[in-house]
Motif scaffolding. Structure first.
Motif: not given
Length: 202
Positions: A92, A94-96, A111-112, A120, A127
């Protein structure tokens, strides 16, 4: 997820392999040439399935090799859009979330596209889905190695041909490990998607 794709090519067999069965030598060559390689707009070639036809071999002047026109089929990995697949969380950021299938690692859930609301955790590098059950919140962690069910939402093919000369020096600092020839984007922001452990017994 897997499909059979037809190809055709002219294969050169060097004189050193003339004592080997032609079909065997061509099969070995095709597996060596294409297995684990991405063909743009086709997908990731996995393994030769069969050789459908071989024309008579011919020679070119000045070339001792035998040239054979071959039609063959390869097992290709290329999930269709909206297909639901189960993989494992690779890591994982921060972006996904990055997902692996074992033989293919370039699957990304932005992430979206995670379950909402999610946050996070910097210290754990995971996450967390903040699941609300009738007003009672539960933290559901997306740990590395956990099985995850996702839906394919997009794919990307990028030309990664070798660069030579001055262009290589110019672009060496621009290229990153994120540049892969074939990648998949996915979502888990739907009921039933996400970690399999979330839905056990439901």
């Amino acid at each position: 997820m897997f499909k059979l794709t037809s190809f055709r090519d002219v294969i050169r067999t060097p004189p050193a392999l003339f004592d080997v069965d032609l079909k065997t030598s061509i099969s070995n060559y095709l597996n060596e040439k294409l297995s684990n390689k991405v063909v743009k707009n086709i997908g990731l070639c996995v393994v030769l399935f069969d050789i459908e036809s071989m024309d008579d071999s011919f020679l070119f002047p000045g070339d001792g090799g035998a040239h054979t026109k071959v039609e063959f089929r390869f097992v290709v990995f290329r999930p269709f859009i909206e297909e639901v697949i189960v993989g494992k969380i690779k890591n994982c950021t921060k972006e996904g979330v990055h997902v692996t299938l074992g033989f293919f690692d370039d699957i990304f859930i932005p992430e979206s596209c995670l379950q909402h609301p999610s946050r996070f955790d910097e210290s754990e590098q995971v996450w967390i889905w903040e699941y609300d059950s009738n007003g009672e919140k539960h933290d559901l962690f997306m740990d590395q190695g956990e099985a995850v069910r996702f839906r394919v939402t997009g794919e990307s093919f990028i030309e990664t041909s070798p660069i030579t000369g001055n262009d290589a020096d110019k672009k060496s600092t621009e290229q990153t490990s994120a540049e892969v020839p074939y990648s998949i984007t996915a979502t888990i922001n739907e009921p039933g998607l996400g970690l399999l452990s979330w839905w056990e017994g439901s």
